[in-house]
Design an enzyme around this catalytic site. Sequence first.
Site, PDB file in Angstrom:
ATOM      1  N   GLU A 186      35.218 -10.079  12.500  1.00 18.91           N
ATOM      2  CA  GLU A 186      35.078 -10.814  13.756  1.00 18.91           C
ATOM      3  C   GLU A 186      36.079 -10.382  14.828  1.00 18.91           C
ATOM      4  O   GLU A 186      36.952 -11.170  15.211  1.00 18.91           O
ATOM      5  CB  GLU A 186      35.210 -12.324  13.526  1.00 18.91           C
ATOM      6  CG  GLU A 186      34.188 -12.872  12.550  1.00 18.91           C
ATOM      7  CD  GLU A 186      34.202 -14.398  12.493  1.00 18.91           C
ATOM      8  OE1 GLU A 186      35.137 -15.022  13.036  1.00 18.91           O
ATOM      9  OE2 GLU A 186      33.256 -14.965  11.917  1.00 18.91           O
ATOM     10  N   GLU A 236      28.934 -14.235   6.157  1.00 18.78           N
ATOM     11  CA  GLU A 236      29.436 -15.608   6.228  1.00 18.78           C
ATOM     12  C   GLU A 236      28.355 -16.517   6.785  1.00 18.78           C
ATOM     13  O   GLU A 236      27.672 -16.173   7.752  1.00 18.78           O
ATOM     14  CB  GLU A 236      30.676 -15.733   7.138  1.00 18.78           C
ATOM     15  CG  GLU A 236      31.920 -15.073   6.596  1.00 18.78           C
ATOM     16  CD  GLU A 236      33.157 -15.333   7.454  1.00 18.78           C
ATOM     17  OE1 GLU A 236      33.191 -16.336   8.200  1.00 18.78           O
ATOM     18  OE2 GLU A 236      34.084 -14.506   7.396  1.00 18.78           O
TER      19      GLU A 236
HETATM   20  C1  GBH Z   1      34.860 -17.446  10.492  1.00 25.14           C
HETATM   21  O1  GBH Z   1      35.085 -17.636  11.851  1.00 25.14           O
HETATM   22  C2  GBH Z   1      36.039 -16.735   9.870  1.00 25.14           C
HETATM   23  O2  GBH Z   1      35.726 -15.391   9.567  1.00 25.14           O
HETATM   24  C3  GBH Z   1      36.584 -17.429   8.656  1.00 25.14           C
HETATM   25  O3  GBH Z   1      37.836 -16.907   8.345  1.00 25.14           O
HETATM   26  C4  GBH Z   1      36.603 -18.915   8.907  1.00 25.14           C
HETATM   27  O4  GBH Z   1      37.256 -19.600   7.891  1.00 25.14           O
HETATM   28  C5  GBH Z   1      35.185 -19.384   9.027  1.00 25.14           C
HETATM   29  O5  GBH Z   1      34.478 -18.648   9.979  1.00 25.14           O
HETATM   30  C6  GBH Z   1      35.018 -20.858   9.361  1.00 25.14           C
HETATM   31  O6  GBH Z   1      35.508 -21.137  10.641  1.00 25.14           O
HETATM   32  O7  GBH Z   1      38.633 -22.384  19.230  1.00 25.14           O
HETATM   33  O8  GBH Z   1      36.713 -23.834  19.473  1.00 25.14           O
HETATM   34  O9  GBH Z   1      36.401 -21.541  18.861  1.00 25.14           O
HETATM   35  C7  GBH Z   1      34.026 -18.241  12.585  1.00 25.14           C
HETATM   36  C8  GBH Z   1      34.347 -18.257  14.068  1.00 25.14           C
HETATM   37  C9  GBH Z   1      36.241 -18.784  15.390  1.00 25.14           C
HETATM   38  C10 GBH Z   1      34.807 -20.507  14.671  1.00 25.14           C
HETATM   39  C11 GBH Z   1      37.341 -19.798  15.645  1.00 25.14           C
HETATM   40  C12 GBH Z   1      35.879 -21.518  14.948  1.00 25.14           C
HETATM   41  C13 GBH Z   1      37.834 -22.031  16.240  1.00 25.14           C
HETATM   42  C14 GBH Z   1      37.386 -23.161  17.094  1.00 25.14           C
HETATM   43  N1  GBH Z   1      35.380 -19.247  14.338  1.00 25.14           N
HETATM   44  N2  GBH Z   1      36.752 -21.067  16.002  1.00 25.14           N
HETATM   45  S1  GBH Z   1      37.265 -22.692  18.779  1.00 25.14           S
END
Ligand code: GBH
Length: 446
Positions: A172, A353
């Site tokens: 990502e 994922e």
């Molecule tokens: C994935 O990210 C990751 O690869 C993994 O490590 C993680 O544990 C999993 O998904 C579940 O989240 O600041 O409002 O965007 C998914 C994309 C990016 C979604 C960070 C959540 C944080 C909230 N993620 N985002 S926000």
Amino acid sequence: PTADPTAERVRFPHDFGWGAATSAYQIEGAAKEDGRGESVWDTFSHTPGRTRNGDTGDVAADHYHRWADDLDLMRDLGLRSYRFSISWPRIQADGTGKPNQRGLDFYKRIIGGLHERGIAPMVTLFHWDLPQALQDDGGWENRDTAHRFADYADTVFRGIGDQVPVWLTINEPKTVVQNGYLWGHHAPGRQDADAAYLVAHHLQLAHGLAVRALRATGFDTRIGPALNLHPCYPADDSPAAAAAATLHDGYENRLYLDSILTGAYPADVLADLGPDSRMAKGIRDGDLETIASPVDLLAVQYYTPLYLTGNGNTVTRWPTSEADWQQIYPQGMYDILTRVTRDYGPVPITVTENGLPCPDTLGPDGTVDDAGRIAFLRDHLTAVHRAIADGVPLESYHVWSLLDNFEWAEGYDQRWGLVYVDYPTQRRIPKRSAHWYRQVIRDNGL
Ligand code: GBH
């Protein structure tokens, strides 16, 4: 109740790669053991106010010590594929130089243990834990970090490259760009849009250099990027909403897909960033050729759709999970998979994922009832199956996540695992969804 024999069963292709995923910083713990250096996530999580409850990955799910039991758990689940990541600072404590043998040996044991149990390893080189020493030198804003990454990749490939059938480069890149540099919710906690897109370019460059490093070894093993894609829909019928959704799609999806699969950044995004952006100035001759080095497969991660209004804001259309950013919309899985195949040709795809956090607590009888996860996975797998039926060359699917783990800025409050982790004792308890998934794998379908 007896199953209706006339009901159509959802059968997956023979040899379908049923899997689950994790990442190093989220499960390993053992932050100071066997020569591991510090990463940006050690720094970030130890900075007051950055993570919920001040949680860190110091211990996490203690997988570094419990890996053999965890591999047995995967075998008992019937997994055919396990996606995990290598901690760069376990291999190179400060991000450069000769490899730390104890770090390499840890991953050798896991890979060997997976093969012994009939599970295919799928290994991500970078899942956000940049060595802090490289951050001190500018991190991903520094073009040199892409070359340091290529050296690290080369080191890993020469150590264990041929034992891994599928390598993934960078998990990502968009999340590093957005959460790390645009919004600052993730390490290194910056809020600087101009820096963010230069970082995007350097991450893409790092990806391409790593692909070339693998090819240079001559190993007969596959490699690709791991992109989280968001289908972007207009929130209403207005032309403004349609335009906003298109531009947003550029930033969310095409910035990464186009550069890797077509060798060009999307013109609308470049125009929006402008000719004086740090990104525009940071692109050198030959970079796009490097970024577009042919890949063997594309790893897609899908969690949520986005809906854009005419003024470019996002709105919520569907019920959300415990994560407020996640709208539950299985059709989005179908839409994004079929779109990638339509727009970029028949590149093999793996879903690396998909999942959700559930308020799944340990019941008094010692079981964990996560009915919401079963419904979510069933509906998303049905969408995956439809995409395959409609021609998407999809070879495997990984639930996020195998285990409850350190959910970055959300710490340990959100539980994403098929398997419950009782952190005080580190006991593993397969949730109802784990038992359900085992049966799906046995039946090769729903
Ligand atoms: C994935 O990210 C990751 O690869 C993994 O490590 C993680 O544990 C999993 O998904 C579940 O989240 O600041 O409002 O965007 C998914 C994309 C990016 C979604 C960070 C959540 C944080 C909230 N993620 N985002 S926000």
